[in-house]
Write a protein that holds these residues in place. Structure first.
Motif, PDB file in Angstrom:
ATOM      1  N   LEU A 294       4.283   5.520  -5.760  1.00  0.00           N
ATOM      2  CA  LEU A 294       4.220   5.549  -7.223  1.00  0.00           C
ATOM      3  C   LEU A 294       3.155   6.531  -7.698  1.00  0.00           C
ATOM      4  N   ARG A 295       2.018   6.514  -7.044  1.00  0.00           N
ATOM      5  CA  ARG A 295       0.914   7.421  -7.379  1.00  0.00           C
ATOM      6  C   ARG A 295       1.352   8.872  -7.216  1.00  0.00           C
TER       7      ARG A 295
ATOM      8  N   HIS B 210       0.842  -1.201   0.000  1.00  0.00           N
ATOM      9  CA  HIS B 210       0.000   0.000   0.000  1.00  0.00           C
ATOM     10  C   HIS B 210       0.877   1.250   0.000  1.00  0.00           C
ATOM     11  N   ALA B 211       1.902   1.257   0.849  1.00  0.00           N
ATOM     12  CA  ALA B 211       2.808   2.407   0.935  1.00  0.00           C
ATOM     13  C   ALA B 211       3.607   2.586  -0.354  1.00  0.00           C
ATOM     14  N   ARG B 212       4.056   1.469  -0.940  1.00  0.00           N
ATOM     15  CA  ARG B 212       4.838   1.540  -2.181  1.00  0.00           C
ATOM     16  C   ARG B 212       3.989   2.075  -3.332  1.00  0.00           C
TER      17      ARG B 212
ATOM     18  N   GLN C  28       4.144  -5.443 -10.099  1.00  0.00           N
ATOM     19  CA  GLN C  28       5.288  -5.286 -11.002  1.00  0.00           C
ATOM     20  C   GLN C  28       5.531  -3.834 -11.426  1.00  0.00           C
ATOM     21  N   THR C  29       4.700  -2.901 -10.973  1.00  0.00           N
ATOM     22  CA  THR C  29       4.827  -1.503 -11.391  1.00  0.00           C
ATOM     23  C   THR C  29       6.026  -0.840 -10.711  1.00  0.00           C
ATOM     24  N   THR C  30       6.788  -0.055 -11.488  1.00  0.00           N
ATOM     25  CA  THR C  30       7.991   0.608 -10.979  1.00  0.00           C
ATOM     26  C   THR C  30       7.957   2.107 -11.261  1.00  0.00           C
ATOM     27  N   MET C  31       8.905   2.824 -10.681  1.00  0.00           N
ATOM     28  CA  MET C  31       9.049   4.251 -10.937  1.00  0.00           C
ATOM     29  C   MET C  31       9.345   4.497 -12.416  1.00  0.00           C
ATOM     30  N   ASP C  32      10.136   3.610 -13.007  1.00  0.00           N
ATOM     31  CA  ASP C  32      10.458   3.752 -14.429  1.00  0.00           C
ATOM     32  C   ASP C  32       9.186   3.673 -15.277  1.00  0.00           C
TER      33      ASP C  32
END
Length: 374
Positions: A265-266, A259-261, A354-358
């Motif tokens: 990203l959001r 949730h925090a991660r 699997q979502t990342t900053m990139d």
């Protein structure tokens, strides 16, 4: 392809997939069979039932496996209605429910039921006062989703449940999107029934469940059914149930950290798009699932944005349904007060494991390019 449509479905986790394969090989028996092979399958099924119940603070006797969230919604609603007093023909729901609920409640109107569909505020929240005002002597059931898969808005089920408990009215909630994302406590929410689904939490498709409070009276939709204590006919999908429970345990074990991660990203995406506030309208509610990001780009239809993103290797979705090749504005978005043209501009970005900053960098680049060309 960068997948950003996790609210639609999720890829099955390796652990859940391995469990599915192993159980398919070794526990293939019918759980209703009385021989040892059947008893082995039944033991595994009951273990899966207990695990899912523990995640929502419920009783294992209340878990019934289904083919997915939509079937869970229909069977839960009808089973509860079968058990209420026959004169209680009034149902309260909302205009932002999943299509499986909205369609079924519309069908029930042809069978003598009267349904009040409540409107949300501009951010998708259902006001408790509007529920109070809609209550009647003949109200038998209220069905309000915990969180919208289209908008991400989370409803205050504890508050709603307390109100309905005072009036002796049953509460059903579609928890398909919220399960595994935020805490669910069936006792604190005073829920009579809730629906959830495997493929939203990295489990296999074609598996879902209903939790029916064992203290609530209900009767089967199809009389004479023997499987799942009469709740649903058909041989139970044991590999699916075990895999579902495995995936659910995985996601619950890491729910707080994830949730925090996802929230990071959001926030990062919003920062990348902050210079385009005049061109973008982002649905951002303090009571919202962080992994669902809904927005409109002024002057650009959502379907075009989706196709352009796809061209650049990004899988997102629109907030509108396409029927016979014709884009129509979403019922949920119109309920927020959007004009049809604005509703057609809506896109939904949903994040996952699997979502990342990139990925957020690449998405923001494509969206900025679209805006600059508009």
């Amino acid at each position: 392809m960068i997948y950003l449509d996790y609210a639609a479905t999720t890829p099955i986790s390796e652990k859940a997939l391995n469990v599915y394969i192993e159980v398919s090989r070794k526990a293939f028996g019918n759980s209703n069979s009385l021989h040892d092979v059947g008893e082995s399958a039944k033991a595994l099924l009951e273990g899966s039932r207990e695990l899912l119940a523990s995640l929502i603070g419920g009783d294992a006797r209340g878990i019934y496996f289904t083919s997915g969230g939509s079937e869970s919604n229909v069977l839960a609603i009808q089973s509860l209605l079968n058990g209420v007093q026959p004169q209680k023909k009034h149902i309260i729901s909302t205009m932002i429910e999943h299509s499986s609920i909205h369609t079924y409640l519309t069908f029930l109107q042809t069978k003598g039921y009267e349904v009040t569909f409540l409107l949300p505020d501009e951010k998708g929240s259902i006001d408790l006062e509007s529920i109070k005002l809609a209550l009647r002597e003949d109200t038998g059931l209220v069905s309000i989703q915990h969180a919208s898969g289209e908008l991400g808005t989370i409803q205050n089920l504890q508050e709603i449940g307390e109100l309905l408990l005072q009036h002796g009215i049953l509460l059903h909630s579609d928890c398909v999107q919220s399960f595994g994302k935020v805490a669910i406590d069936v006792k604190a929410f005073n829920i009579a029934a809730l629906s959830f689904s495997s493929h939203k939490v990295y489990g296999p498709k074609g598996v879902g469940a209903v939790y029916l409070n064992p203290s609530v009276y209900w009767t089967p939709t199809i009389p004479g059914t023997t499987h799942e204590s009469g709740f649903r006919p058909g041989t139970v999908n044991i590999p699916g149930a075990a895999s579902f429970a495995t995936a659910a345990k995985e996601i619950y074990d890491n729910m707080e950290n994830e949730h925090a991660r996802i929230y990071q990203l959001r926030t990062y995406l919003f920062e990348k798009l902050s210079a385009y506030q005049n061109e973008l309208t982002i649905l951002n509610n303090e009571n919202q699932l962080p992994h669902i990001i809904g927005m409109t780009i002024n002057g650009i239809e959502g379907q075009y944005t989706m196709l352009e993103c796809n061209r650049y290797g990004l899988a997102i979705s629109t907030g509108s349904a396409c029927q016979v090749g014709m884009q129509k504005p979403s019922r949920s978005l119109l309920a927020l007060g959007m004009k049809p043209d604005q509703a057609k501009q809506y896109i939904r970005i949903s994040l996952g494991k699997q979502t990342t900053m990139d990925h957020m960098d690449q998405l923001s680049t494509v969206l900025k390019d679209l805006i600059s060309k508009n």
